[in-house]
Enzyme design. Structure first.
Site, short mmCIF file in Angstrom:
data_model
loop_
_atom_site.label_atom_id
_atom_site.label_comp_id
_atom_site.label_asym_id
_atom_site.label_seq_id
_atom_site.Cartn_x
_atom_site.Cartn_y
_atom_site.Cartn_z
N ASN A 9 -19.88 3.47 -10.81
CA ASN A 9 -19.16 3.23 -9.57
C ASN A 9 -19.74 4.15 -8.51
O ASN A 9 -19.47 5.35 -8.50
CB ASN A 9 -17.66 3.50 -9.78
CG ASN A 9 -16.85 3.34 -8.51
OD1 ASN A 9 -17.33 2.79 -7.51
ND2 ASN A 9 -15.62 3.80 -8.54
N LYS A 11 -19.08 4.31 -5.39
CA LYS A 11 -18.10 4.67 -4.37
C LYS A 11 -18.73 4.57 -2.98
O LYS A 11 -19.54 3.68 -2.73
CB LYS A 11 -17.51 6.05 -4.67
CG LYS A 11 -16.89 6.12 -6.08
CD LYS A 11 -16.11 7.38 -6.30
CE LYS A 11 -15.52 7.36 -7.70
NZ LYS A 11 -14.66 8.54 -7.96
N HIS A 94 -8.42 1.19 -9.11
CA HIS A 94 -8.96 2.55 -9.14
C HIS A 94 -7.98 3.49 -8.47
O HIS A 94 -7.31 3.13 -7.50
CB HIS A 94 -10.32 2.61 -8.45
CG HIS A 94 -11.06 3.87 -8.71
ND1 HIS A 94 -10.78 5.04 -8.06
CD2 HIS A 94 -12.08 4.15 -9.58
CE1 HIS A 94 -11.60 6.00 -8.50
NE2 HIS A 94 -12.39 5.48 -9.42
N GLU A 96 -8.30 5.86 -6.50
CA GLU A 96 -8.52 6.08 -5.07
C GLU A 96 -7.97 4.93 -4.24
O GLU A 96 -7.57 5.11 -3.09
CB GLU A 96 -10.02 6.31 -4.81
CG GLU A 96 -10.48 7.64 -5.38
CD GLU A 96 -11.95 7.72 -5.71
OE1 GLU A 96 -12.36 8.74 -6.27
OE2 GLU A 96 -12.69 6.74 -5.42
N GLU A 166 -8.66 6.52 -16.46
CA GLU A 166 -9.17 7.57 -15.60
C GLU A 166 -8.03 8.50 -15.19
O GLU A 166 -7.29 8.20 -14.24
CB GLU A 166 -9.86 6.98 -14.38
CG GLU A 166 -9.16 5.76 -13.78
CD GLU A 166 -9.59 5.48 -12.36
OE1 GLU A 166 -10.77 5.69 -12.06
OE2 GLU A 166 -8.74 5.08 -11.56
N GLY A 172 -13.74 13.25 -9.92
CA GLY A 172 -14.42 13.94 -8.85
C GLY A 172 -14.08 15.41 -8.74
O GLY A 172 -14.45 16.07 -7.77
N SER A 212 -14.76 11.88 -14.82
CA SER A 212 -15.86 12.85 -14.76
C SER A 212 -16.68 12.89 -16.05
O SER A 212 -17.05 13.96 -16.55
CB SER A 212 -15.34 14.25 -14.43
OG SER A 212 -14.83 14.29 -13.11
#
Length: 249
Positions: A9, A11, A94, A96, A166, A172, A212
């Site tokens: 991904n 991003k 996701h 985010e 996740e 991140g 991560s």
């Protein structure tokens, strides 16, 4: 036996030249890779990347899509548009998208159905916040997200869905769930699928780890019984850090 599935991904990273150069390197170096590989560039580079991945073993993914069809939806990109340029799968739910953009479980479910009805596969993300883990609610949060996102999804459609666990606190940040912590949630998610569908579906569904994963920890994570691959962020932006994970070496 479940096939290892590694997805990158990207991003909101890369420029056009960097995206093209990276995917050319991936195509060349992963042409004999036995594992399933996907990359998800930013929307604006999908068409350029599609021209390179077309006809290769690398799946082209998108990072999101609209819940609605084509029409008066300014700023949105539909599943039909994505499929039209060669996209094969879409990352949905996701963290985010959930926590930066306020996407709720119901909206994610709508997007899942939109992608499936358009003939696109889905990587469905689930995961808890640190505060939720600290009060012992990690499993229940993931269960709720699965139940909601998969509402109305048939047993046959489930074959086109991959789950990515996740933990939000590990995305991140450089922090990673321990292999045992990750395995616990992966195993629990599989039990949720068994409860929703049956043991055959639970045994077949691929569950990636997406917090991560990198060149230093992927071997130990992938050695766990219920971790079937990775949804890779930062480590997918460079060939030297993504290729080894894809090959599982």
């Amino acid at each position: 036996m479940r096939r290892t599935y590694v997805a990158g991904n990207w991003k909101m990273n890369m420029d056009r030249e960097s995206a093209v150069n990276l995917v050319k390197e991936l195509v060349e170096n992963l042409k004999d890779c036995p594992n399933k590989i996907m990359i998800a560039p930013p929307f604006v580079y999908l068409d350029a990347v599609a021209k390179i991945t077309n006809g290769t073993n690398i799946i082209l993914g998108a990072q999101n899509c609209a819940a609605t069809e084509n029409g008066a939806h300014t700023g949105e990109v539909s599943a039909v548009m994505l499929k039209d340029i060669g996209v094969q799968t879409v990352i949905l739910g996701h963290s985010e998208r959930r926590y930066e953009f306020g996407e709720c479980d119901e909206l994610i479910n709508m997007k899942v159905h939109r992608c499936l009805s358009t003939g696109l596969d889905v990587v469905l993300c689930i995961g808890e916040l640190l505060a939720q883990r600290e009060v012992g609610r990690a499993e229940k949060v993931c269960e709720r997200q699965l139940n909601s996102a998969l509402q109305g999804v048939s047993r046959e459609q489930l074959e086109h869905i991959t789950i990515a666990y996740e933990p939000v606190w590990a995305i991140g940040t450089g922090k990673t769930a321990t292999p045992d912590d990750a395995q616990q949630i992966h195993s629990y998610a599989r039990k949720v699928i068994e409860k929703m569908y049956d043991s055959e579906c639970a045994g077949k569904i691929i569950i990636q780890y997406g917090g991560s994963m990198n060149v230093k920890n992927y071997r130990e994570l992938l050695s766990q019984n219920d971790i079937d691959g990775g949804l890779i962020g930062g480590a997918s932006l460079k060939a030297e850090t993504f290729i080894p994970i894809c090959n599982g070496l």
